[in-house]
Design an enzyme around this catalytic site. Structure first.
Site, mmCIF file in Angstrom:
data_model
loop_
_atom_site.group_PDB
_atom_site.id
_atom_site.type_symbol
_atom_site.label_atom_id
_atom_site.label_comp_id
_atom_site.label_asym_id
_atom_site.label_seq_id
_atom_site.Cartn_x
_atom_site.Cartn_y
_atom_site.Cartn_z
ATOM 1 N N ASN A 159 -9.769 -3.806 2.274
ATOM 2 C CA ASN A 159 -9.513 -3.680 0.840
ATOM 3 C C ASN A 159 -10.827 -3.446 0.104
ATOM 4 O OD1 ASN A 159 -6.672 -4.067 0.805
ATOM 5 N ND2 ASN A 159 -6.909 -6.288 0.838
ATOM 6 N N HIS B 240 0.829 -1.213 0.000
ATOM 7 C CA HIS B 240 0.000 0.000 0.000
ATOM 8 C C HIS B 240 0.866 1.266 0.000
ATOM 9 C CE1 HIS B 240 -3.632 -2.407 0.819
ATOM 10 N NE2 HIS B 240 -2.853 -3.096 1.623
ATOM 11 N N TYR C 11 1.026 -5.008 11.903
ATOM 12 C CA TYR C 11 0.815 -3.633 11.447
ATOM 13 C C TYR C 11 1.400 -2.585 12.395
ATOM 14 C CZ TYR C 11 -1.851 -4.471 7.189
ATOM 15 O OH TYR C 11 -2.205 -4.816 5.906
#
Length: 496
Positions: free
Chosen positions: A134, A61, A344
């Site tokens: 997404n 991303h 993350y």
């Protein structure tokens, strides 16, 4: 480029410390459906190393666009969740949304055939809720231990430094769980025309907990109010040359004109009892939930109405972590979600610094107190308060066990590495999707796959064709015909 080893035995896979790896396909879980255990150091090492492979852009991303707006609640869902952002009709919660392509670098084109990131940060009165998803309701893999390997196949060949179809299709052909997502990726919806004209999904299974401690499983959906628009393969090729930043330009200009994009925010809800009886694993990220059995429930409207004034400060430094959920929203045994909960925020600490939450775009809009001090970019948070807990000083932050989630009964689980393919049907839903398409949509799907797969080695083509055939005989036969391949008499393929 994939090199064949001739007259050599396979080498032993080890950790960076030289320790042999017994299973590189399945994470260590408590029971077949999870959750993942933190003692799975091999998975942790893979993900932690993966997060540090690029400096300074995001590993995935990397190229994105963002805008501010708000989520407005239109329907009462208090029977499912006690989250305060849903406690009043017409209540508005400020948000920041970042859209992105997945595999490309910062300078890549917006018109690539690639999933699109759809990450929503909601600045609620009880902290930030990051719904990091997404534009597709599923993903290529169902176990986070495979994520670094998958993304490597979407990046550049480490020797030639170009994209290599052999890497991509080799992995997919050895990972049949990817077939459902591959079918979406090469379908008419594989290249969204703009960020405004696509749906968004939380993708994972999450949980909601109400004020009585009752848990349900849920999925989150954002349905575009602008209508779905996509680019054909030819249109995308032309757009990449004419305006590689067309999606960024479109989003920014639309908001500047006052044409504020919006999405219906909906949920699907499944009871714990239903989850125990359903024929597939409801926590499997490669599977959708039937809308007939678990219909969409309208919640509210997400609208974007304000552009950032500094791209780097607000879009590039925005950080999303699936670990950020607010009271009333929780996790599930979804193996991919469990890996992302750790991975993350670890990536954000590496990429932006230890105190990335103190940056304005990431900062909670509600009061916040903790015992974290110092580190890169610290803003001196905490003053002269102690930096440890428990302490005897009045007025310091204290825990409140009323916010604890109810226990999750996973039964008498046995901790092991469970084969995620055992008992899983990786073909029916992909075949169902193919059969739902019109003749024209099927033709374009086949052409898109052929144009990509034809660049891979024949042995990989033959392996992948079997997956298409197992999903739908016609699906496989049409692709095989274009590639001038003969389907084997006995279908099925050994995968590792």
């Amino acid at each position: 480029m994939i090199r064949k080893q001739k007259d050599k035995q396979d080498q032993l896979l080890t950790t960076a410390s030289g320790i042999p790896v017994g299973d590189n396909q399945n994470s260590l879980t408590a029971g077949e459906r999870g959750p993942v255990l933190i003692q799975d150091y091999h998975m942790m090492e893979k993900l932690a190393h993966f997060n540090r492979e690029r400096i300074p852009e995001r590993i995935v991303h990397a190229k994105g666009s963002g805008a501010y707006g708000h989520l407005t609640v239109k329907h009462d869902i208090s029977k499912y969740t006690c989250a305060k952002l849903f406690d009043e009709i017409n209540k508005k919660t400020e948000c920041f949304v970042r859209f992105s392509t997945v595999g490309g670098e910062q300078g890549s084109a917006d018109a690539e055939r690639d999933p699109r990131g759809f990450a929503v940060k909601l600045y609620t009165e009880e902290g930030n809720w990051d719904l990091v998803g997404n534009n597709t309701p599923i993903f290529f893999i169902r176990d986070g231990v495979k994520f670094p390997d998958f993304i490597h196949t979407q990046k550049r060949c480490p020797m030639r430094h170009v994209k290599d179809p052999n890497m991509m299709w080799d992995f997919w052909s050895l990972s049949p769980e990817s077939l459902h997502q591959v079918t979406i990726l090469f379908s008419d919806r594989g290249i969204p025309a703009t960020y405004r004209h696509m749906n968004g999904y939380g993708s994972h299974t999450f949980s909601m907990i109400n004020d009585k401690g009752k848990r349900v499983w849920c999925k989150f959906h954002f349905k575009t109010n602008q209508g779905i628009m996509n680019l054909s393969a030819n249109q995308a090729e032309r757009m990449k040359g004419e305006d590689p930043d067309h999606a960024q330009r479109d989003l920014f200009d639309a908001i500047e004109r006052g044409e504020y994009p919006s999405w219906r925010f909906c949920i699907q809800v499944m009871s714990e009892e239903q989850a125990e009886k359903v024929e597939f694993n409801p926590f499997d990220l490669t599977k959708v939930w039937s809308h007939k059995m678990w219909p969409l429930i309208d919640v509210g409207v997400l609208e974007l109405n304000r552009n950032p004034v500094n791209y780097f400060a607000e879009v590039e430094q925005s950080a999303f972590s699936p670990s950020d959920v607010v009271p009333g929203i929780g996790f599930s045994p979804d193996k991919m979600l469990q890996a992302r909960i750790m991975s993350y925020p670890d990536a954000q600490r590496y990429r932006l610094g230890t105190n990335y939450q103190q940056l304005d775009v990431n900062r909670p809009r509600c009061p916040y107190e903790n015992y974290q001090r110092d580190g890169q970019m610290s803003q001196g948070f905490g003053g002269d308060q102690p930096n440890y807990d428990p302490n005897s000083i009045q007025g310091t932050p204290k825990e409140n066990r009323e916010y604890n989630e109810p226990a999750l009964d996973i039964g008498h689980a046995i901790v092991d590495r469970y084969d995620h393919r055992k008992g899983n049907d990786d073909f029916t839903q992909a075949g169902d999707l193919y059969r739902l398409m019109t003749d024209d949509e099927q033709q374009r799907l086949v052409e898109n796959i052929v144009n990509s797969l034809k660049n891979a080695n024949k042995v990989i083509q033959e392996r992948q064709i079997v997956h298409f055939y197992n999903a739908d005989h016609e699906y496989g036969e049409r692709i095989a015909k274009h590639l001038k391949l003969t389907l084997p008499k006995k279908q099925g393929v050994k995968t590792t």
